[in-house]
Design a protein around this motif. Structure first.
Motif, mmCIF file in Angstrom:
data_model
loop_
_atom_site.group_PDB
_atom_site.id
_atom_site.type_symbol
_atom_site.label_atom_id
_atom_site.label_comp_id
_atom_site.label_asym_id
_atom_site.label_seq_id
_atom_site.Cartn_x
_atom_site.Cartn_y
_atom_site.Cartn_z
ATOM 1 N N CYS A 63 -5.286 0.855 15.135
ATOM 2 C CA CYS A 63 -5.486 2.658 14.798
ATOM 3 C C CYS A 63 -5.628 1.778 13.139
ATOM 4 O O CYS A 63 -6.561 2.824 12.262
ATOM 5 C CB CYS A 63 -4.433 3.580 14.938
ATOM 6 S SG CYS A 63 -4.365 3.743 16.715
ATOM 7 N N HIS A 64 -4.954 1.432 12.796
ATOM 8 C CA HIS A 64 -4.837 0.973 11.273
ATOM 9 C C HIS A 64 -5.274 -0.102 10.728
ATOM 10 O O HIS A 64 -5.267 -1.352 10.913
ATOM 11 C CB HIS A 64 -3.378 0.907 10.546
ATOM 12 C CG HIS A 64 -2.428 1.962 10.834
ATOM 13 N ND1 HIS A 64 -2.174 3.621 10.322
ATOM 14 C CD2 HIS A 64 -1.640 1.775 11.888
ATOM 15 C CE1 HIS A 64 -1.262 4.092 11.151
ATOM 16 N NE2 HIS A 64 -0.969 3.622 11.572
ATOM 17 N N ASP B 281 -4.315 -1.494 7.062
ATOM 18 C CA ASP B 281 -4.141 -0.641 5.964
ATOM 19 C C ASP B 281 -3.422 0.841 6.300
ATOM 20 O O ASP B 281 -4.170 1.556 6.990
ATOM 21 C CB ASP B 281 -5.294 0.282 5.703
ATOM 22 C CG ASP B 281 -5.920 1.046 4.362
ATOM 23 O OD1 ASP B 281 -4.634 1.589 4.487
ATOM 24 O OD2 ASP B 281 -6.940 1.042 3.655
ATOM 25 N N TYR B 282 -2.277 0.761 6.215
ATOM 26 C CA TYR B 282 -1.647 2.014 6.563
ATOM 27 C C TYR B 282 -1.661 3.390 5.881
ATOM 28 O O TYR B 282 -1.070 4.387 6.549
ATOM 29 C CB TYR B 282 0.035 1.344 7.098
ATOM 30 C CG TYR B 282 -0.146 0.553 7.644
ATOM 31 C CD1 TYR B 282 0.704 0.396 9.452
ATOM 32 C CD2 TYR B 282 0.126 -0.717 7.070
ATOM 33 C CE1 TYR B 282 0.313 -0.433 9.835
ATOM 34 C CE2 TYR B 282 0.583 -1.872 8.322
ATOM 35 C CZ TYR B 282 0.231 -1.689 9.261
ATOM 36 O OH TYR B 282 0.503 -2.620 9.935
ATOM 37 N N ARG B 283 -2.479 3.204 4.880
ATOM 38 C CA ARG B 283 -2.781 4.330 4.222
ATOM 39 C C ARG B 283 -3.885 5.443 5.445
ATOM 40 O O ARG B 283 -4.154 6.566 4.932
ATOM 41 C CB ARG B 283 -3.748 4.366 3.324
ATOM 42 C CG ARG B 283 -2.112 3.700 1.661
ATOM 43 C CD ARG B 283 -2.549 4.067 0.332
ATOM 44 N NE ARG B 283 -3.517 3.113 0.704
ATOM 45 C CZ ARG B 283 -4.389 1.972 -0.242
ATOM 46 N NH1 ARG B 283 -4.782 2.623 -1.491
ATOM 47 N NH2 ARG B 283 -5.429 1.204 -0.210
ATOM 48 N N ARG B 284 -4.222 4.674 6.883
ATOM 49 C CA ARG B 284 -5.861 5.038 7.321
ATOM 50 C C ARG B 284 -5.284 4.823 8.403
ATOM 51 O O ARG B 284 -4.796 3.531 8.598
ATOM 52 C CB ARG B 284 -6.842 4.933 6.641
ATOM 53 C CG ARG B 284 -7.344 5.202 5.106
ATOM 54 C CD ARG B 284 -8.604 4.439 4.919
ATOM 55 N NE ARG B 284 -9.802 4.673 3.540
ATOM 56 C CZ ARG B 284 -8.121 3.912 1.814
ATOM 57 N NH1 ARG B 284 -7.723 2.736 2.656
ATOM 58 N NH2 ARG B 284 -8.786 4.284 0.950
ATOM 59 N N TYR B 285 -6.142 5.500 9.465
ATOM 60 C CA TYR B 285 -5.745 5.277 10.553
ATOM 61 C C TYR B 285 -7.856 5.527 11.208
ATOM 62 O O TYR B 285 -8.089 6.680 10.402
ATOM 63 C CB TYR B 285 -5.298 5.672 11.042
ATOM 64 C CG TYR B 285 -5.073 7.523 11.558
ATOM 65 C CD1 TYR B 285 -4.783 8.872 10.478
ATOM 66 C CD2 TYR B 285 -5.561 8.230 12.461
ATOM 67 C CE1 TYR B 285 -4.859 10.542 10.643
ATOM 68 C CE2 TYR B 285 -5.478 9.765 12.907
ATOM 69 C CZ TYR B 285 -5.520 10.215 11.495
ATOM 70 O OH TYR B 285 -5.668 11.422 11.545
ATOM 71 N N THR B 286 -7.451 5.162 12.898
ATOM 72 C CA THR B 286 -8.735 5.931 12.756
ATOM 73 C C THR B 286 -8.680 5.288 15.566
ATOM 74 O O THR B 286 -7.901 5.520 15.112
ATOM 75 C CB THR B 286 -9.698 4.744 13.289
ATOM 76 O OG1 THR B 286 -10.748 5.032 13.933
ATOM 77 C CG2 THR B 286 -9.709 3.031 13.352
ATOM 78 N N ASN C 72 0.528 -1.214 -0.139
ATOM 79 C CA ASN C 72 -0.041 0.224 -0.195
ATOM 80 C C ASN C 72 1.007 1.088 0.047
ATOM 81 O O ASN C 72 0.218 2.203 0.287
ATOM 82 C CB ASN C 72 -0.897 -0.148 1.161
ATOM 83 C CG ASN C 72 -1.952 -1.504 1.493
ATOM 84 O OD1 ASN C 72 -2.153 -1.290 0.273
ATOM 85 N ND2 ASN C 72 -3.026 -1.330 2.454
ATOM 86 N N ASP D 185 -12.290 15.400 12.667
ATOM 87 C CA ASP D 185 -11.878 13.925 11.458
ATOM 88 C C ASP D 185 -10.204 14.117 11.939
ATOM 89 O O ASP D 185 -10.165 12.640 11.381
ATOM 90 C CB ASP D 185 -12.384 14.323 9.643
ATOM 91 C CG ASP D 185 -14.242 14.044 9.781
ATOM 92 O OD1 ASP D 185 -14.774 13.977 10.544
ATOM 93 O OD2 ASP D 185 -15.205 14.376 9.550
ATOM 94 N N ASN D 186 -9.203 14.446 10.867
ATOM 95 C CA ASN D 186 -8.270 14.162 11.182
ATOM 96 C C ASN D 186 -7.163 14.528 12.480
ATOM 97 O O ASN D 186 -7.248 15.802 12.454
ATOM 98 C CB ASN D 186 -7.816 14.954 9.646
ATOM 99 C CG ASN D 186 -6.386 14.544 9.659
ATOM 100 O OD1 ASN D 186 -5.912 13.211 10.279
ATOM 101 N ND2 ASN D 186 -5.440 14.931 9.178
#
Lengths: 192, 250
Positions: free
Chosen positions: B182-183, B187-192, B144, B217-218
């Motif tokens: 968090c990922h 998927d290391y393009r996104r986090y939460t 990714n 959001d960010n």
């Protein structure tokens, strides 16, 4: 008497030899711990130079040079040969493969053993001669009689002569093997 | 007389030993067995060594033509499969074979026979093209990523990777969790930030709306660490941190 013999003659010989082996192992271990084994590879050079320098005594004894006192040079011969052998031994610990190098190391160890034997034979001869001299003085012998009797005792030095007959060939073997090893290194090693 | 015989015997033995040096140089002088590919020249030291100058790169390339390394055998036969990692030899800035290769097996206890490759030997243009020699790892993390390898890895070694998570978000004591917390789905393009019970959409919304913040959001845009006042670096300067306030309330 046996305990005295052990303490005065056998133990110092064993200790000098054991110290050589233990110090070599210790230095080798330190080189490994600090990851600088490459230093060991080059310790052969100062070790060889020290051993070569120790031969000044041999030259002086044969009157090929005329500087220095033989007794002092003998002490330096013993010290430098021992320390040089220690450095060569550490150097040898780094290389495990070539037979020629190993033969040279074994010849060196035999030579060191022979040298230490000679050192204690000489000390013993000196002690015995001095004891005999004092004993005779106490007996009230005249100077002439003293000289005559001491001549007989001085024959104890014959054992030194016999020892030399062994030490020299052993040294020759070591010298030839070490030289062959050094020539091989110069021939094949890239000094960069 | 006896002594003369002894000396002659010793000299004869020494001469025999020296003769063995010439007959079996690979045993008497060699610091270790040569690699299997060179078994045929094991007793010919001067096939690789120049007298008094050591192993010579020129003698290596007499057999191993640089243009063919990794592509053809020393006899010119094409290699069935092009070896990705060896065909870079054509891109080296200098011909110094011994910088990487040691033909003799080193003493087993002290050194590796093969020295580590140095990327510094490659032409600068090739140094940046990692994929000309290396295949991208097939895991989700690397598939990714679009950024260059140098962002996380150094040329000295692939591991440890040198990605600095602190630049984006400090993983302190309260955030010492698995990556997937968090990922999600690696998927290391996104986090939460809602992956743990501490942060829920409801309490984050309530807290931000109270402050009149609509766009939250960010999270890492303002919160680079749990110990930092939003919008300021080095949060301790900005007074009590949020997490401390929270702890005080408890």
């Amino acid at each position: 008497m046996q305990a005295k013999l052990l303490r005065r003659e056998v133990l110092p010989f064993m200790l000098a030899f054991a110290a050589l082996a233990l110090l070599a192992l210790l230095l080798d271990a330190l080189l490994h711990v600090f990851n600088v084994v490459w230093i060991g590879r080059y310790l052969g050079i100062p070790g060889t130079l020290l051993i070569l320098l120790s031969f000044v005594y041999s030259l002086r004894k044969r009157r090929l040079v005329d500087f220095g006192q033989p007794a002092v040079l003998l002490r330096w011969h013993q010290r430098m040969a021992w320390f040089g052998s220690l450095l060569v031994l550490v150097h040898a610990g780094i290389h495990f493969n070539a037979i020629l190098g190993w033969l040279a190391v074994w010849a060196m160890l035999v030579d060191v053993g022979s040298g230490l034997t000679g050192k204690y034979l000489l000390d013993r001869s000196r002690r015995r001669l001095e004891q005999a001299r004092q004993r005779m003085r106490q007996q009230g012998l005249s100077a002439e009689e003293l000289e005559e009797r001491l001549y007989v005792d001085s024959l104890t030095f014959d054992v030194m002569k016999q020892w030399r007959a062994v030490h020299l060939p052993v040294t020759l073997v070591f010298a030839v093997l070490a030289l062959a090893h050094i020539v091989a290194i110069f021939l094949f090693w890239g000094w960069k | 007389m006896k002594r003369g015989w002894l000396l002659a015997l010793i000299c004869a033995n020494l001469a025999a030993l020296l003769a063995l040096v010439f007959i079996y140089p690979h045993l008497m002088v060699s610091p270790g067995a040569v690699v299997s590919g060179h078994a045929e020249i094991a007793t010919d030291c001067f096939a690789c060594h120049a007298p008094l100058r050591g192993a010579s790169a020129q003698r290596c390339v007499n057999c191993h033509v640089v243009a063919d390394i990794g592509l053809r055998t020393t006899k010119g036969a094409p290699l069935a499969q092009r070896k990705l990692k060896t065909s870079f030899h054509q891109e080296l800035i200098e011909r110094d074979c011994m910088a990487c290769h040691s033909d003799h097996e080193g003493p087993k206890l002290t050194q590796r026979s093969r020295k580590p490759f140095s990327h510094g030997l490659l032409r600068p243009a090739v140094q940046d093209r990692c994929d000309s020699c290396h295949v991208k790892p097939a895991d989700k993390l690397h598939q990714n990523l679009a950024a260059g390898c140098a962002q996380c890895h150094k040329t000295q070694a692939w591991k440890p990777a040198t990605f600095e998570h602190e630049k984006h978000f400090v993983l302190d004591r309260d955030h010492n969790v698995k990556c997937v917390t968090c990922h999600v789905n690696e998927d290391y393009r996104r986090y939460t930030c809602y992956g743990c019970h501490e942060h829920t959409l409801q309490n984050v919304r309530a807290e931000h709306e109270k402050e009149g913040i609509a766009n939250y959001d960010n999270c890492v845009e303002c919160h680079r660490s749990a110990d930092e006042e939003p919008g300021k670096r080095g949060g301790r300067e900005g007074g009590e941190s949020k997490s401390r306030e929270r702890k005080k309330k408890h």
